[in-house]
Design an enzyme around this catalytic site. Structure first.
Site, PDB file in Angstrom:
ATOM      1  CG  ASP A 114       0.145  39.664  23.376  1.00  0.00           C
ATOM      2  OD1 ASP A 114      -0.211  39.163  22.158  1.00  0.00           O
ATOM      3  OD2 ASP A 114      -0.586  40.886  23.672  1.00  0.00           O
ATOM      4  CD  GLU A 148       2.743  39.233  19.397  1.00  0.00           C
ATOM      5  OE1 GLU A 148       1.948  39.851  18.447  1.00  0.00           O
ATOM      6  OE2 GLU A 148       2.914  39.973  20.490  1.00  0.00           O
TER       7      GLU A 148
END
Length: 542
Positions: A383, A412
């Site tokens: 993330d 991401e």
């Protein structure tokens, strides 16, 4: 160029060799280079490549890509995971030079007197070749030498055995003036790095039972496992789990980013850590670590694998905040700075500061990643990697791959192109892209061309939607547009993923749940749609 014979524009080479190119086990990989020399003598080229253990691989001869182009290429096929290396060798080929001259003179009708020196020169070259060819072929080469030196035979019989050695001496050439390019690296992953379909799955949304009297029931790994056969039947390869760790209580956000959470608000999964544990713990309502192990095992039984979210940020009550305050940024008043993207504020998130105690923080993160690897996780969806130092990721991925070369990392990062590509060069196996916001034919054509241009080091993973990204085309296009975008994602890239309705972060019908990271916050995500409400066509600002 590094030797007597120029070798230029070797490919694939990423950033002048500072970072490896990428391939997967069993993939045919094209190595090419521009090679030329002065005059008319023949030259040869080959790829010299070595396995991760340093073992030299079979001699791989290169061929010219189009006559007169001076561009040479060959294909290699690595069969092990790890860091391979290769270089291009070029040399002057006296046999092919000799053969070309003799054939040309014979075609011109020249006789034995004209070829006397050529016959002697050819015999000398073949004498050198005897020790280079396999033992079983050495008698053929010896006979060709004897024939060239047999003055009692006619010209045709003298040269025929030597001319017939063309294929043998292509694979086992006599080489003069050998030159080498610099060595280049290739990181070879397992095949799943190259292709696969991802299904984003919130276990807490899968209670397996209807809500009693309107109150939501929290799902667990055990109840979520009941959903796995249906996911497998749809053809998905990877079940991606957003953070499964304890969720912070301090400054917990409520529905729709409310600053005060209600007594039943579950909080944001990305606000990681509480008195119940941190990044190496499991949220108690999801079950135990044994339950997680069983979930991973069941996923594998169905031919899939689990990808775990690696979100390096903390809730205010994460154990790291108490035990290692030096890993966070402290403000002038002594408080720890929460995440901000002015004017937005994320009071339930404390970003990590990688510059205050890099050695200690790196060691702890490596421990956490290794912990989950030991529990069967071989894929990490990272993330917001663009909010952490790039050299940290390079270090972490190198450390993990040294012991576990089969581990994959998905970046991401919906951010600036240079950062996205920089993360790929740092070692990320796959990368999120701008696919979500490319909807017209012209945009998709340009987007596809850019993916091809970066193919040596960046593998795209296309997502039509996520829990916090819903393009206007999906908001207004109906089910047909969802199908169109899914087909585009699955055909434009070997890897793609989606966030279906049943995997939204809500815990019950109509119950909104917010998601936060260090740089973004979603709006609501009800079970009826599984997708957030947001301004049409606007990407999240990072």
């Amino acid at each position: 160029m590094t030797g007597r014979i120029p070798i230029e524009s070797v490919s694939p080479v990423v950033d002048c060799g500072r970072t490896p190119a990428k391939a997967v086990v069993g993939e045919w990989m094209t190595i090419s280079a521009t090679v030329y020399r002065e005059g008319h003598d023949a030259l040869g080229c080959a790829v010299v490549w070595r396995s991760p253990a340093g073992l030299k691989q079979p001699f791989t001869r290169m061929t010219e890509v189009g006559s007169g182009t001076d561009r040479w290429a060959a294909q290699i096929r690595p069969d092990l995971m790890g860091r391979w290396s290769y270089c291009v060798e070029a040399w002057s080929d006296p046999y092919r030079t000799w053969r070309h001259a003799v054939v040309a003179k014979l075609d011109a009708g020249q006789g034995v007197e004209d070829l006397a020196n050529d016959l002697a020169d050819g015999a000398e070259v073949l004498v050198r070749a005897i020790r280079l060819v396999p033992k079983d072929d050495r008698p053929r080469v010896t006979e060709a030498v004897l024939a060239l030196r047999d003055t009692g035979a006619d010209l045709a019989h003298r040269v025929a055995p030597a001319l017939a050695l063309e294929r043998l001496l292509w694979h086992h050439p006599v080489r003069d003036l050998v030159s080498r390019s610099s060595s280049q690296a290739v990181w070879v992953d397992r095949p799943r790095a190259a292709f696969g379909s991802w299904y984003e799955f919130f276990p807490r949304s899968e209670s397996g039972h209807p809500a009693a009297e309107g109150r939501p029931e929290h799902g667990s790994f055990k109840t979520a496992a009941e959903r796995l056969p249906a996911i497998a039947d749809m053809g998905f390869d990877i079940v991606y789990l957003p953070p499964i760790h304890p969720i912070g209580v301090v400054n917990r956000k409520g529905a729709n980013n409310a600053l005060v959470a209600g007594p039943d608000d579950p909080g944001v999964p990305w606000a990681i850590g509480s008195a119940e544990g941190g990044h190496d713990a499991v949220h108690p309502q999801l079950g135990s670590l044994d339950d997680f192990d069983a979930f991973v095992a069941r996923t594998r039984e169905l031919g899939m694998e689990v990808a775990l979210d690696l979100a390096l940020q903390c809730a205010p009550d994460h154990p790291w905040v108490r035990e290692h305050p030096e890993w966070f940024t402290q403000r002038a008043d002594g408080s720890i700075a929460y995440a901000e993207n002015p004017p937005k504020k994320y009071q339930d998130i404390y970003p990590l500061n990688f510059d205050r105690d890099p050695k200690g923080l790196r060691a702890e993160i490596l421990r956490v990643v290794t912990h989950w690897i030991e529990h069967g996780v071989k894929v990490f969806r990272v993330d917001n990697p663009h909010t952490k130092p790039v050299n940290f990721w390079q270090w972490l991925i190198d450390q993990v791959h040294a012991a576990h070369p089969d581990v994959l990392f998905l970046a991401e990062a919906f951010t600036r192109p240079a950062m996205m590509k920089g993360l790929a060069k740092a070692g990320f196996t796959q990368s999120y892209t701008y696919f979500t916001w490319r909807t017209s034919k012209a945009e998709l054509t340009e987007f596809g061309a850019d993916l091809v241009a970066s193919a040596d080091f960046m593998r795209p993973n296309l997502w039509p939607n996520t829990p916090d990204i819903l393009h206007a085309s999906l908001q207004h296009g109906g089910p047909a547009m969802f199908a169109i975008r899914a087909v585009l994602a699955a055909t434009m890239s070997p890897s793609w993923g989606c966030t279906p309705a049943s995997s939204c972060s809500s815990t019950s019908p109509g119950r909104p749940a917010a998601r936060s990271t260090s740089t973004r916050r979603s709006t609501s995500c009800g079970r009826e749609t599984g997708l957030p409400r947001r301004r049409p066509g606007t990407p999240w600002r990072r």
